[in-house]
Scaffold this motif. Structure first.
Motif, PDB file in Angstrom:
ATOM      1  N   ARG A 237       0.830  -1.205   0.000  1.00 52.74           N
ATOM      2  CA  ARG A 237       0.000   0.000   0.000  1.00 52.74           C
ATOM      3  C   ARG A 237       0.865   1.256   0.000  1.00 52.74           C
ATOM      4  NH1 ARG A 237      -3.823  -3.514   2.645  1.00 52.74           N
ATOM      5  NH2 ARG A 237      -2.663  -3.464   4.600  1.00 52.74           N
ATOM      6  N   ASP A 238       1.947   1.229   0.752  1.00 52.31           N
ATOM      7  CA  ASP A 238       2.847   2.379   0.781  1.00 52.31           C
ATOM      8  C   ASP A 238       3.491   2.628  -0.580  1.00 52.31           C
ATOM      9  OD1 ASP A 238       2.341   2.986   3.395  1.00 52.31           O
ATOM     10  OD2 ASP A 238       4.283   2.342   4.175  1.00 52.31           O
ATOM     11  N   ASN A 239       3.803   1.555  -1.304  1.00 53.67           N
ATOM     12  CA  ASN A 239       4.413   1.710  -2.627  1.00 53.67           C
ATOM     13  C   ASN A 239       3.490   2.467  -3.568  1.00 53.67           C
ATOM     14  OD1 ASN A 239       6.718   0.259  -1.877  1.00 53.67           O
ATOM     15  ND2 ASN A 239       5.848  -1.697  -2.522  1.00 53.67           N
ATOM     16  N   VAL A 240       2.226   2.093  -3.575  1.00 53.06           N
ATOM     17  CA  VAL A 240       1.267   2.752  -4.459  1.00 53.06           C
ATOM     18  C   VAL A 240       1.027   4.190  -4.009  1.00 53.06           C
ATOM     19  CG1 VAL A 240      -1.076   2.717  -5.378  1.00 53.06           C
ATOM     20  CG2 VAL A 240       0.158   0.558  -5.044  1.00 53.06           C
ATOM     21  N   SER A 241       0.858   4.383  -2.709  1.00 53.49           N
ATOM     22  CA  SER A 241       0.609   5.732  -2.190  1.00 53.49           C
ATOM     23  C   SER A 241       1.791   6.653  -2.446  1.00 53.49           C
ATOM     24  CB  SER A 241       0.303   5.678  -0.689  1.00 53.49           C
ATOM     25  OG  SER A 241      -0.922   5.013  -0.443  1.00 53.49           O
ATOM     26  N   ASN A 242       3.000   6.133  -2.327  1.00 56.41           N
ATOM     27  CA  ASN A 242       4.190   6.938  -2.595  1.00 56.41           C
ATOM     28  C   ASN A 242       4.225   7.376  -4.057  1.00 56.41           C
ATOM     29  OD1 ASN A 242       6.983   7.968  -2.117  1.00 56.41           O
ATOM     30  ND2 ASN A 242       7.522   6.312  -3.514  1.00 56.41           N
ATOM     31  N   MET A 243       3.851   6.468  -4.966  1.00 55.19           N
ATOM     32  CA  MET A 243       3.791   6.837  -6.381  1.00 55.19           C
ATOM     33  C   MET A 243       2.799   7.965  -6.603  1.00 55.19           C
ATOM     34  SD  MET A 243       1.688   6.473  -9.267  1.00 55.19           S
ATOM     35  CE  MET A 243       0.675   5.022  -8.990  1.00 55.19           C
ATOM     36  N   SER A 274      -7.023  -6.103  -1.604  1.00 54.64           N
ATOM     37  CA  SER A 274      -6.672  -6.887  -2.789  1.00 54.64           C
ATOM     38  C   SER A 274      -5.851  -6.119  -3.809  1.00 54.64           C
ATOM     39  CB  SER A 274      -7.946  -7.409  -3.467  1.00 54.64           C
ATOM     40  OG  SER A 274      -8.648  -8.287  -2.614  1.00 54.64           O
ATOM     41  N   LEU A 275      -6.145  -4.833  -3.983  1.00 56.63           N
ATOM     42  CA  LEU A 275      -5.411  -4.009  -4.947  1.00 56.63           C
ATOM     43  C   LEU A 275      -4.336  -3.176  -4.267  1.00 56.63           C
ATOM     44  CD1 LEU A 275      -8.410  -2.762  -7.122  1.00 56.63           C
ATOM     45  CD2 LEU A 275      -6.906  -4.706  -7.556  1.00 56.63           C
ATOM     46  N   TYR A 276      -4.348  -3.166  -2.937  1.00 58.61           N
ATOM     47  CA  TYR A 276      -3.393  -2.398  -2.112  1.00 58.61           C
ATOM     48  C   TYR A 276      -3.484  -0.912  -2.438  1.00 58.61           C
ATOM     49  CZ  TYR A 276      -2.184  -7.156  -1.304  1.00 58.61           C
ATOM     50  OH  TYR A 276      -2.289  -8.492  -0.993  1.00 58.61           O
ATOM     51  N   ALA A 277      -4.707  -0.477  -2.668  1.00 61.01           N
ATOM     52  CA  ALA A 277      -5.014   0.928  -2.939  1.00 61.01           C
ATOM     53  C   ALA A 277      -5.692   1.508  -1.704  1.00 61.01           C
ATOM     54  CB  ALA A 277      -5.920   1.043  -4.153  1.00 61.01           C
ATOM     55  N   ASP A 278      -4.985   2.370  -0.989  1.00 62.27           N
ATOM     56  CA  ASP A 278      -5.517   2.948   0.248  1.00 62.27           C
ATOM     57  C   ASP A 278      -6.369   4.163  -0.099  1.00 62.27           C
ATOM     58  OD1 ASP A 278      -6.038   3.693   2.821  1.00 62.27           O
ATOM     59  OD2 ASP A 278      -3.949   3.664   3.494  1.00 62.27           O
ATOM     60  N   VAL A 279      -7.516   3.890  -0.695  1.00 64.61           N
ATOM     61  CA  VAL A 279      -8.344   4.971  -1.234  1.00 64.61           C
ATOM     62  C   VAL A 279      -8.833   5.918  -0.150  1.00 64.61           C
ATOM     63  CG1 VAL A 279      -9.037   3.670  -3.267  1.00 64.61           C
ATOM     64  CG2 VAL A 279     -10.408   3.487  -1.184  1.00 64.61           C
ATOM     65  N   GLU A 280      -9.063   5.398   1.049  1.00 70.32           N
ATOM     66  CA  GLU A 280      -9.528   6.274   2.130  1.00 70.32           C
ATOM     67  C   GLU A 280      -8.457   7.290   2.500  1.00 70.32           C
ATOM     68  OE1 GLU A 280     -11.522   6.080   6.600  1.00 70.32           O
ATOM     69  OE2 GLU A 280     -11.244   4.240   5.440  1.00 70.32           O
ATOM     70  N   LYS A 281      -7.209   6.857   2.552  1.00 66.92           N
ATOM     71  CA  LYS A 281      -6.110   7.799   2.817  1.00 66.92           C
ATOM     72  C   LYS A 281      -6.040   8.852   1.717  1.00 66.92           C
ATOM     73  CE  LYS A 281      -1.828   6.543   4.043  1.00 66.92           C
ATOM     74  NZ  LYS A 281      -0.454   5.993   3.917  1.00 66.92           N
ATOM     75  N   TRP A 282      -6.120   8.409   0.478  1.00 65.49           N
ATOM     76  CA  TRP A 282      -5.961   9.336  -0.639  1.00 65.49           C
ATOM     77  C   TRP A 282      -7.034  10.419  -0.640  1.00 65.49           C
ATOM     78  CZ3 TRP A 282      -5.650   4.979  -4.886  1.00 65.49           C
ATOM     79  CH2 TRP A 282      -4.539   4.176  -4.638  1.00 65.49           C
ATOM     80  N   CYS A 283      -8.251  10.052  -0.279  1.00 63.27           N
ATOM     81  CA  CYS A 283      -9.334  11.046  -0.386  1.00 63.27           C
ATOM     82  C   CYS A 283      -9.655  11.743   0.935  1.00 63.27           C
ATOM     83  CB  CYS A 283     -10.589  10.423  -0.990  1.00 63.27           C
ATOM     84  SG  CYS A 283     -11.420   9.177  -0.004  1.00 63.27           S
ATOM     85  N   THR A 284      -8.823  11.505   1.952  1.00 69.00           N
ATOM     86  CA  THR A 284      -9.022  12.212   3.219  1.00 69.00           C
ATOM     87  C   THR A 284      -7.783  12.991   3.657  1.00 69.00           C
ATOM     88  OG1 THR A 284      -8.395  10.245   4.504  1.00 69.00           O
ATOM     89  CG2 THR A 284     -10.745  10.561   4.056  1.00 69.00           C
ATOM     90  N   GLN A 285      -6.627  12.689   3.063  1.00 68.67           N
ATOM     91  CA  GLN A 285      -5.399  13.393   3.422  1.00 68.67           C
ATOM     92  C   GLN A 285      -4.890  14.183   2.220  1.00 68.67           C
ATOM     93  OE1 GLN A 285      -2.434  10.846   5.267  1.00 68.67           O
ATOM     94  NE2 GLN A 285      -3.973   9.699   6.408  1.00 68.67           N
ATOM     95  N   GLU A 286      -4.294  15.317   2.484  1.00 70.98           N
ATOM     96  CA  GLU A 286      -3.783  16.163   1.413  1.00 70.98           C
ATOM     97  C   GLU A 286      -2.516  15.571   0.804  1.00 70.98           C
ATOM     98  OE1 GLU A 286      -3.208  20.122   2.785  1.00 70.98           O
ATOM     99  OE2 GLU A 286      -5.338  20.512   3.107  1.00 70.98           O
ATOM    100  N   GLY A 287      -2.292  15.892  -0.479  1.00 71.71           N
ATOM    101  CA  GLY A 287      -1.042  15.545  -1.124  1.00 71.71           C
ATOM    102  C   GLY A 287      -1.085  14.323  -2.013  1.00 71.71           C
ATOM    103  N   TYR A 288      -2.267  13.731  -2.192  1.00 71.37           N
ATOM    104  CA  TYR A 288      -2.378  12.534  -3.035  1.00 71.37           C
ATOM    105  C   TYR A 288      -3.201  12.799  -4.292  1.00 71.37           C
ATOM    106  CZ  TYR A 288      -0.488   9.973   0.950  1.00 71.37           C
ATOM    107  OH  TYR A 288       0.318   9.530   1.967  1.00 71.37           O
ATOM    108  N   ILE A 289      -4.384  13.328  -4.140  1.00 65.70           N
ATOM    109  CA  ILE A 289      -5.293  13.536  -5.267  1.00 65.70           C
ATOM    110  C   ILE A 289      -6.148  14.784  -5.028  1.00 65.70           C
ATOM    111  CG2 ILE A 289      -5.467  11.116  -6.000  1.00 65.70           C
ATOM    112  CD1 ILE A 289      -8.010  10.867  -4.328  1.00 65.70           C
ATOM    113  N   ASP A 290      -6.712  15.306  -6.110  1.00 63.07           N
ATOM    114  CA  ASP A 290      -7.691  16.398  -6.003  1.00 63.07           C
ATOM    115  C   ASP A 290      -9.106  15.852  -5.939  1.00 63.07           C
ATOM    116  OD1 ASP A 290      -5.927  18.739  -6.251  1.00 63.07           O
ATOM    117  OD2 ASP A 290      -5.550  17.990  -8.270  1.00 63.07           O
TER     118      ASP A 290
END
Length: 395
Positions: A237-243, A274-290
Motif C-alpha cells: 500500500r505504501d508503494n502505491v501511495s508513494n507513487m 486486494s489491490l493495495y489501494a488505500d483509497v480512504e487515505k488518498w481522499c481524506t489526506q492532502e497531497g495525493y489527489i484532487d
C-alpha cells in the motif's frame, strides 16, 4: 532494492532513439489561464478501443473530422468533459519520450503516425467548451504475457529479466515496489503536463494485479533485509501511495490548476486488501489527489452494493472532490452479479442511469459524474433518458 545493470536514465535515452518520435514543443503560454475546470463535471469515458476506431488507418484530416463530430455531439448533449484513454498500457496516443506509440493508433506498437492524436483532441475539445482529461493506466503493460507483442522500445522489454516487472498469465505489469518504475510513471505524467494543454489527469483502478506473495518476493525480501519492518500488505500500500504522492507533487509543480485524480473500484475494502489501494487515505489526506471517482457500476436493487448505499459510503468518507462513474454500458442487459433481485434491473428499465444522474445532482457533496462509456451513447431510449436527466438536473 538491488541495482540494475542498465541505469534508468540510459534506458530512457535508448527509448528516445528507438521510438523515433519527439515530444511536441507546444510552448503553451499562460497554461494556468487555459485550464478548464467545470464546477459540476459531466464527463464520458472514451476508451482506447473506442478511440482506435477513429484513428487506425485514418489520415490527420479524417481523424480531425471524426473527433470533431464526436465532441460536438457530446457538448450539444450536455457533457462538459471528455476523459480519454491516452495511455491504456505502456504505450501512448501521443508522442512520448518514455512510451512507444500505441498499437491502437497504428496497428503495431511503436509504429509511426504523422500527427499527434492527443494534441488534436485537446484543441478540438476546447473548441467545443469541453475540458480534456488524460486517462492513464500507470502499471499495466499488457493484457497477456506475450513479450513478442511489445516493441523493442517498450521499457518492459528492457526490464524483462529484472524485478521491475510482475509477470502473470493474465498479463505484464510494472512492479509498484521499484523506484525506477515510479520514476518512469512520474516522468510520463510530467511530460503530459508540461507539453499538453490538459485540464486534468486520471489514473484508472489497476494497481497490484494479485495478492500472491510470490509476485514481488525479491523486492519485499530486499526491503526487509534493508531494515524494513512493515507487513507485505502495508508495504505494498505504501508503494502505491508513494507513487501517487510523487505524481501529485509533480503535476502541481508544473501547473497547480491541473486536476489529478483516481477512479478506483467502488468497494473500499477490496481496494485496500486486494489491490493495495488505500483509497480512504488518498481522499481524506492532502497531497495525493484532487478528486476521487469510484466506479459505482450497480443498480438500485443490487444485492451486494446497492447504488444509493454505496454512494452514501463514499459521500461520507471523501474529503476531496467526489465524482461517481456510472454504468450506461449495462443498460438493456442482465446484470449477472447483482443477485436475484437486481439481475434484471437494467434489462427491464430504460432509465436506471438517468435516475442515478438525477439522484447525484441532489447531493451537495457530489461534484459530478462520468458515464461509461462513449460507445454506450446510442440512439435509443436509455441514452435519450440520460440526456434529459443531464439537462433537467439542478447541477
Amino acid at each position: 532494492m538491488y541495482k540494475k545493470i542498465i541505469s534508468f536514465s540510459m534506458s530512457i535515452i535508448m527509448i528516445f532513439g528507438l521510438c523515433g518520435c519527439s515530444v511536441p514543443k507546444n510552448n503553451i503560454e499562460n497554461k494556468a489561464d487555459n485550464v478548464v475546470q467545470p464546477q459540476y463535471v459531466k464527463s464520458v469515458w472514451i476508451t482506447y478501443y473506442e478511440l482506435s476506431s477513429m484513428i487506425v488507418d485514418k489520415s490527420e484530416s479524417e481523424f480531425k473530422k471524426e473527433i470533431s463530430k464526436a465532441f460536438k455531439k457530446l457538448s450539444a448533449n450536455g457533457f462538459n468533459r471528455v476523459t480519454v484513454h491516452v495511455r491504456p498500457y505502456a504505450d501512448a496516443f501521443y508522442k512520448s519520450s518514455y512510451f512507444p506509440i500505441s498499437a491502437y493508433c497504428c496497428k503495431v506498437q511503436g509504429g509511426s503516425i504523422d500527427y499527434d492524436p492527443m494534441e488534436i483532441m485537446i484543441n478540438t475539445a476546447h473548441r467545443y467548451k469541453l475540458s480534456f482529461e488524460a486517462w492513464i493506466n500507470p502499471y499495466r503493460v499488457s493484457s497477456d504475457s506475450d513479450f513478442s507483442k511489445l516493441c523493442d522500445s517498450n521499457m518492459a522489454v528492457k526490464w524483462r529479466d529484472t524485478d521491475n516487472l510482475i509477470l502473470l498469465d493474465s498479463g505484464i505489469y510494472f512492479n509498484p515496489a521499484d523506484e525506477e518504475v515510479t520514476e518512469l510513471i512520474v516522468n510520463g505524467v510530467k511530460e503530459i503536463a508540461e507539453n499538453y494543454d490538459v485540464d486534468s489527469i486520471c489514473f484508472d483502478d489497476y494497481f497490484y494485479p494479485s495478492k500472491d506473495a510470490s509476485i514481488d518476493k525479491n523486492s519485499y525480501e530486499a526491503y526487509i533485509n534493508n531494515g524494513g519492518d512493515k507487513s507485505l500488505q502495508d508495504w505494498r500500500r505504501d508503494n502505491v501511495s508513494n507513487m501517487l504522492r510523487q505524481v501529485y507533487k509533480a503535476v502541481k509543480n508544473i501547473n497547480n490548476k491541473i486536476s489529478f485524480g483516481v477512479s478506483p473500484a467502488s468497494n473500499m475494502e477490496n481496494d485496500y486488501s486486494s489491490l493495495y489501494a488505500d483509497v480512504e487515505k488518498w481522499c481524506t489526506q492532502e497531497g495525493y489527489i484532487d478528486y476521487i471517482c469510484p466506479q459505482i457500476y450497480f443498480g438500485f436493487q443490487n444485492e451486494n452494493q446497492p447504488f444509493m448505499k454505496t454512494v452514501k459510503k463514499w459521500y461520507s468518507t471523501a474529503k476531496c472532490d467526489l465524482y461517481v462513474a456510472l454504468p450506461l454500458y449495462k443498460e438493456g442487459k442482465e446484470d449477472e452479479f447483482a443477485g436475484e433481485s437486481g439481475k434484471n434491473e437494467f434489462e427491464k428499465n430504460n432509465n436506471i442511469v438517468a435516475r442515478q444522474v438525477t439522484y447525484l445532482s441532489k447531493l451537495d457533496g457530489v461534484k459530478g459524474y462520468y458515464i461509461f462509456s462513449y460507445s454506450s451513447l446510442k440512439d435509443n431510449d436509455e441514452t435519450n433518458n440520460l440526456y434529459s436527466a443531464m439537462q433537467n438536473s439542478s447541477s
